[in-house]
Design a protein around this motif. Structure first.
Motif, short mmCIF file in Angstrom:
data_model
loop_
_atom_site.label_atom_id
_atom_site.label_comp_id
_atom_site.label_asym_id
_atom_site.label_seq_id
_atom_site.Cartn_x
_atom_site.Cartn_y
_atom_site.Cartn_z
N ASP A 3 5.27 -8.55 -0.75
CA ASP A 3 4.28 -7.72 -1.45
C ASP A 3 2.85 -7.90 -0.92
N GLY B 278 1.19 -3.24 -12.66
CA GLY B 278 1.79 -3.11 -11.33
C GLY B 278 1.19 -4.02 -10.29
N ARG B 279 1.09 -3.51 -9.04
CA ARG B 279 0.53 -4.28 -7.93
C ARG B 279 -0.76 -3.65 -7.42
N ASP B 280 -0.84 -2.31 -7.53
CA ASP B 280 -1.97 -1.58 -6.95
C ASP B 280 -2.62 -0.62 -7.95
N MET B 281 -2.50 -0.95 -9.24
CA MET B 281 -3.06 -0.07 -10.27
C MET B 281 -4.59 0.03 -10.14
N ARG C 216 5.20 5.63 -1.67
CA ARG C 216 4.04 5.33 -2.53
C ARG C 216 3.25 6.61 -2.81
N ARG D 125 2.64 -6.50 3.23
CA ARG D 125 2.93 -5.13 3.68
C ARG D 125 1.62 -4.42 4.02
N SER E 247 11.37 -3.64 -3.81
CA SER E 247 10.24 -4.14 -3.03
C SER E 247 10.32 -3.68 -1.57
N TYR F 194 9.43 2.24 -9.01
CA TYR F 194 9.96 1.77 -7.73
C TYR F 194 11.41 1.32 -7.90
N ARG F 195 11.69 0.66 -9.03
CA ARG F 195 13.07 0.23 -9.29
C ARG F 195 13.99 1.44 -9.44
N SER G 104 4.66 0.55 -13.68
CA SER G 104 4.83 1.23 -12.39
C SER G 104 5.98 0.65 -11.58
N GLY G 105 6.26 -0.65 -11.74
CA GLY G 105 7.38 -1.26 -11.03
C GLY G 105 8.68 -0.55 -11.35
N ALA H 157 9.23 0.04 -1.78
CA ALA H 157 7.80 0.11 -2.11
C ALA H 157 6.91 -0.15 -0.89
N ARG I 274 9.47 -12.63 -2.34
CA ARG I 274 8.95 -11.38 -2.89
C ARG I 274 7.42 -11.35 -2.75
O1 C5P Z 1 6.94 -5.27 -11.25
P1 C5P Z 1 8.35 -5.14 -10.78
O2 C5P Z 1 9.00 -6.44 -10.45
O3 C5P Z 1 9.19 -4.31 -11.71
O4 C5P Z 1 8.25 -4.31 -9.42
C1 C5P Z 1 9.36 -4.19 -8.55
C2 C5P Z 1 8.84 -4.06 -7.12
O5 C5P Z 1 8.12 -2.83 -6.98
C3 C5P Z 1 7.83 -5.16 -6.73
O6 C5P Z 1 8.45 -6.24 -6.08
C4 C5P Z 1 6.90 -4.44 -5.78
O7 C5P Z 1 7.32 -4.58 -4.46
C5 C5P Z 1 7.00 -2.99 -6.16
N1 C5P Z 1 5.82 -2.49 -6.84
C6 C5P Z 1 4.79 -2.00 -6.07
N2 C5P Z 1 3.69 -1.44 -6.65
C7 C5P Z 1 3.59 -1.38 -7.98
C8 C5P Z 1 4.63 -1.91 -8.80
C9 C5P Z 1 5.73 -2.46 -8.19
O8 C5P Z 1 4.84 -2.06 -4.86
N3 C5P Z 1 2.52 -0.82 -8.53
#
Ligand code: C5P
Length: 222
Positions: free
Chosen positions: A183, A128-131, A108, A186, A99, A38-39, A34-35, A102, A179
């Motif tokens: 994360d 990811g972060r919120d899966m 989102r 927020r 980030s 966002y990238r 999922s990151g 995101a 970072r």
């Molecule tokens: O995991 P990755 O480093 O590729 O993610 C890049 C940025 O995307 C993270 O720093 C985070 O802020 C955001 N992200 C997010 N929710 C996710 C995956 C990534 O907010 N599910």
């Protein structure tokens, strides 16, 4: 949905990407990084000169994102509007912009359905972060993968050195801490373990050890 999902959330550099890919390969399941979405949104914004605080425009970009993932064996090519951008989205610059982007609620929301569409038979590993907390709240198994900030900086340092990139351990540690702060602090979908997630600290574990443990935990669910 009855299609099983394994969610792997946690801070950057905990090994989620590598672990997710390996466990998905072993199970023969689909993979959602999922990151990466966002990238890609951040990169699209940089290319189109969209300000990183223009929430409405960024959400529109995220909704209309023209991406394609081309799986070829162990590598997946990432195409943005037909351009291969797999390398470019991994840069610190794009990661930093990702980030920021995101942190915007409309972005989102715009990416929510696109992420859920990855839930295909026979199963999905979602990284990811919120899966586990937002996107797949009904996941079969939720993992929260962590490692100390120092260990994550060390892993990143070794990775960069291997790739022939000059890096300083102390500045990598500072970046990781910044970072993490963004994360976790927020207001929307902050990085937090789901109530029903299993926390796994990988600071002193090898990659195969982590993959084995996950497979065992999943087997207990099945
Ligand atoms: O995991 P990755 O480093 O590729 O993610 C890049 C940025 O995307 C993270 O720093 C985070 O802020 C955001 N992200 C997010 N929710 C996710 C995956 C990534 O907010 N599910």
């Amino acid at each position: 949905s009855s299609i099983p999902v394994l969610t792997i959330d946690g801070p950057g550099g905990a090994g989620k990407g590598t672990i997710s890919r390996l466990i998905a390969e072993r199970l023969g399941w689909h993979l959602l990084d999922s990151g990466c979405l966002y990238r890609l949104t951040a990169l699209a914004a940089l290319r189109k000169n969209v300000a990183l605080d223009d929430e409405a425009m960024l959400a529109q970009l995220a909704t209309g994102l023209d991406v394609e993932f081309r799986v070829a064996g162990a590598v997946t090519a990432v195409l943005l509007e037909g351009d291969e951008v797999g390398q470019e989205i991994r840069t610190e610059k794009v990661g930093d912009c990702a980030s920021r982007v995101a942190a915007l609620p409309a972005v989102r929301t715009a990416l929510l359905q696109r992420q859920r569409d990855f839930r295909l038979s026979p199963g999905l590993v979602a990284d990811g972060r919120d899966m586990g907390t937002v996107v797949f709240t009904d996941a079969t198994l939720k993992i929260f993968l962590t490692a100390s900030a120092e260990e994550r900086a060390r892993r990143r340092y070794l990775q960069l050195r291997e790739a022939g990139v000059d890096a300083s351990l102390s500045s990598l540690l500072r970046e990781i801490q910044a970072r993490d702060a963004r994360d976790t602090q927020r207001s929307v979908a902050p990085l937090v373990a789901a109530d029903d997630a299993i926390e796994l600290d990988t600071t002193s574990l090898s990659i195969p050890e982590v993959v084995d443990q996950l497979e065992e935990l999943l087997a207990q669910k099945g």
